[in-house]
Design a protein around this motif. Sequence first.
Motif, PDB file in Angstrom:
ATOM      1  N   LEU A  17       0.820  -1.211   0.000  1.00 14.85           N
ATOM      2  CA  LEU A  17       0.000   0.000   0.000  1.00 14.85           C
ATOM      3  C   LEU A  17       0.850   1.256   0.000  1.00 14.85           C
ATOM      4  O   LEU A  17       0.524   2.242  -0.678  1.00 14.85           O
ATOM      5  N   GLU A  18       1.941   1.275   0.758  1.00 15.48           N
ATOM      6  CA  GLU A  18       2.790   2.467   0.756  1.00 15.48           C
ATOM      7  C   GLU A  18       3.369   2.746  -0.628  1.00 15.48           C
ATOM      8  O   GLU A  18       3.471   3.890  -1.058  1.00 15.48           O
ATOM      9  N   LEU A  19       3.738   1.687  -1.355  1.00 11.11           N
ATOM     10  CA  LEU A  19       4.257   1.859  -2.711  1.00 11.11           C
ATOM     11  C   LEU A  19       3.142   2.284  -3.669  1.00 11.11           C
ATOM     12  O   LEU A  19       3.381   3.058  -4.601  1.00 11.11           O
ATOM     13  N   VAL A  20       1.918   1.799  -3.445  1.00  9.74           N
ATOM     14  CA  VAL A  20       0.775   2.264  -4.234  1.00  9.74           C
ATOM     15  C   VAL A  20       0.611   3.771  -4.069  1.00  9.74           C
ATOM     16  O   VAL A  20       0.435   4.514  -5.048  1.00  9.74           O
ATOM     17  N   LYS A  21       0.678   4.231  -2.840  1.00  8.17           N
ATOM     18  CA  LYS A  21       0.493   5.661  -2.575  1.00  8.17           C
ATOM     19  C   LYS A  21       1.594   6.500  -3.222  1.00  8.17           C
ATOM     20  O   LYS A  21       1.324   7.552  -3.828  1.00  8.17           O
ATOM     21  N   GLN A  22       2.830   6.029  -3.142  1.00  5.22           N
ATOM     22  CA  GLN A  22       3.927   6.745  -3.797  1.00  5.22           C
ATOM     23  C   GLN A  22       3.735   6.770  -5.314  1.00  5.22           C
ATOM     24  O   GLN A  22       4.004   7.780  -5.976  1.00  5.22           O
ATOM     25  N   SER A  23       3.260   5.668  -5.869  1.00  7.27           N
ATOM     26  CA  SER A  23       3.037   5.597  -7.312  1.00  7.27           C
ATOM     27  C   SER A  23       1.952   6.564  -7.752  1.00  7.27           C
ATOM     28  O   SER A  23       2.089   7.250  -8.778  1.00  7.27           O
ATOM     29  N   LEU A  24       0.863   6.639  -6.986  1.00  6.58           N
ATOM     30  CA  LEU A  24      -0.224   7.541  -7.344  1.00  6.58           C
ATOM     31  C   LEU A  24       0.196   9.001  -7.238  1.00  6.58           C
ATOM     32  O   LEU A  24      -0.257   9.847  -8.013  1.00  6.58           O
ATOM     33  N   ARG A  25       1.068   9.305  -6.292  1.00  2.00           N
ATOM     34  CA  ARG A  25       1.569  10.681  -6.204  1.00  2.00           C
ATOM     35  C   ARG A  25       2.344  11.051  -7.468  1.00  2.00           C
ATOM     36  O   ARG A  25       2.222  12.177  -7.977  1.00  2.00           O
ATOM     37  N   LEU A  26       3.147  10.118  -7.958  1.00  2.00           N
ATOM     38  CA  LEU A  26       3.873  10.365  -9.213  1.00  2.00           C
ATOM     39  C   LEU A  26       2.898  10.602 -10.358  1.00  2.00           C
ATOM     40  O   LEU A  26       3.095  11.493 -11.195  1.00  2.00           O
ATOM     41  N   LEU A  27       1.835   9.808 -10.408  1.00  2.00           N
ATOM     42  CA  LEU A  27       0.867   9.931 -11.489  1.00  2.00           C
ATOM     43  C   LEU A  27       0.162  11.275 -11.452  1.00  2.00           C
ATOM     44  O   LEU A  27       0.008  11.940 -12.485  1.00  2.00           O
ATOM     45  N   VAL A  28      -0.288  11.681 -10.272  1.00  2.00           N
ATOM     46  CA  VAL A  28      -1.031  12.937 -10.142  1.00  2.00           C
ATOM     47  C   VAL A  28      -0.217  14.108 -10.680  1.00  2.00           C
ATOM     48  O   VAL A  28      -0.750  15.032 -11.313  1.00  2.00           O
ATOM     49  N   ALA A  29       1.080  14.080 -10.468  1.00  2.00           N
ATOM     50  CA  ALA A  29       1.939  15.167 -10.942  1.00  2.00           C
ATOM     51  C   ALA A  29       1.963  15.242 -12.467  1.00  2.00           C
ATOM     52  O   ALA A  29       2.270  16.303 -13.026  1.00  2.00           O
ATOM     53  N   GLU A  30       1.656  14.134 -13.160  1.00  2.00           N
ATOM     54  CA  GLU A  30       1.710  14.101 -14.624  1.00  2.00           C
ATOM     55  C   GLU A  30       0.391  14.461 -15.288  1.00  2.00           C
ATOM     56  O   GLU A  30       0.354  14.729 -16.485  1.00  2.00           O
TER      57      GLU A  30
END
Length: 699
Positions: free
Chosen positions: A351-364
């Motif tokens: 889950l922590e890696l999911v959250k980090q991944s989604l943060r990267l996506l939102v920036a794009e």
Amino acid sequence: MNAVLSRLLCGLLLLLASQALAQSSTIIGTIIAAEGRQPVPGVMVTALSPNLVGEKTAVTDDKGEYRIPELPPGVYVLRYEKEHYAPSARTDVQLRLNRTIRVNVELRPESHLETFEMIDAPAEIGPGSTTTGVNIDQEFIKRLTSPSSEGKMRTFEELSELTPDSSSDAYVVSINEQVAVASPPPQHNAAPAMPGMSMTLRLHPVPSGQARTQPRRDEPMTRSRYYDMYFKGYGVNPTVNTEEERFSTFSVDTDTASYTLTRSYLKRNLLPDEHAVRVEEFVNNFDYGYADPKNAPFGVHVQGFPSPVRKGYQVLRIGVKAREVSRAERKPSHLVFVIDVSGSMDMENRLELVKQSLRLLVAELDERDRVSLVVYGSEARQVLPPTSALHKPRLLNAIDGLRTEGSTNAQAGLELGYRIAVEHLREGGINRVILCSDGVANVGISDADGIWAKVKSLAARGITLSTVGFGMGNYNDALMERLSHVGEGNYAYVDELKEAHRVFVKNLTGTLQVVAKDVKLQVEFDPKAVSLYRLLGYENRALTAEQFRDDRVDAGEVGAGHSVTALYEVKPRENARTLGTLRIRYKSPEGGALKELATSLPRAALRSSYAQAGESTRLAYVASALAEKLRGSYWTRPLTYGSLLELWNGVGPELKEREDVRELGDLIRQAGALDRRVDPFEAFAPLRTMDFDRPPSGS
């Protein structure tokens, strides 16, 4: 007269059936626990053989006994699997005509990780002795496994047995993560049923005292923990005679999850399960620098060289590149993330890696995009309604607030995610449900009339499903891959933040912007030019020649700028000018009539040596060869890891400087250091006598 003929025919069929049964053989045995020497009931015993159509199974009774009757004579592989015991196998069981043999085994607790020992040597039961020849044919190559004494993970054979079609697409998910409780979840915040969606909950209770508990967040990844990895094997493609079948047809596949999963295993000093290795996903993990087809939907790139492994054969690389779409040209999107927040996700690499991944996506994302968030544990709920990507603080707050809760009701999560996607459909835009999970589902996703039919029907309406896997130790690759295939999306696996950047940032436009749907490839080899061929990989994407132009048969999608690479081993005839014809069949993302392209495969594309081939062609072969080695392919037996490393060294200085190519070299070294498996073919087909045209035959 017709009645008489009918009776005669029925009598003949009964006679033939009775003769066949009379000539069949049987395997029996008793399974006991190594500790305590008590019988072990409920063990799944699977028999596989080149002379057997499909596979036959039996389950031990309360006395630990099993019986598999009506078997043709031949060489058999026997697999033994039961929760909390180390999976075991026997690959040299010789079964003769009209005989019954006994194979008694010991099973050890999974923490021991040793293979079983034979209590008794296989003993024939019955008078006389008859020796018959055993033909080890192409089916043997597809089905024989070579389990190692260490690092052999459980397979998930119950999954994905049926090819999706309009009438049947069923399997049952049995996960030993927690005891399943057959009670409905609370109704508040539950996903309301979608019109036309009927899902049946089918539970498989864990026997008393055998419930698997959730690991602690600080629990080390022991080798035994990897028995909860679920994979589906599809065998190894055979070598085909063009006089018998000149068409090779398959659906495209741009997934890369298998490569990333394998990398995760090797970095943990473990060999991957052979069923986890899909050659095409190794090959398609790499960028080969194909030129952009500026004025065409696809560009085709063909090249080859003499096979380093099979004498008389050429490696033929076929690359198909979709047209590029700039970031500015990308369509507006509505992305509905369905996120697993069950207890099994409570780890840094989940889950922590999911959250980090989604943060990267939102920036794009930008003003064209909307994001919705759905979570599911024991029940599903919406944590963020469709929200413009311009409201980044609101998106990030919702992401940061994700916490683990409850068990795993993936069915409810997908129901709610699809409901939101339907209600907020963006006509002419990108509508995608994205499942982020470890694939473990101890509740739901079980019935053919439920999720599969709905996922397929909504994919036809333009709402596709992609899956992104997270986590090692208990992970369901089979389910995640199948969901993405049925949903006409793609499947990726994220093991670290760098991979998340590749999936959610670098490849964002290509992942979201589909430029072609239902893409099928067909190579028609000219029998006058090619005598034999073998496709490397794509076993679970195989189609019949007739399905190529059957528009009812779904196939894969290709995103903007994505490329699909396929490798063949072909045996050309002398003086051949062309090898055959490549055909591409596809339709636009908006639907409409399917289109078809065709191009010749010239013999002139074959180079005189490996060194003369292009760097990208060499790289593609090295990636495929590593996958073939790891999955125990018969045809790579002559290739040692040392030789493979030499081929990697020869891909070219520029490519070797690329980070992903350097990593490939590291994985080859690591695999070579770990792989201590015994060649299962050596006993009856010594390497020194290997026939490069035909699989072995022994007696």
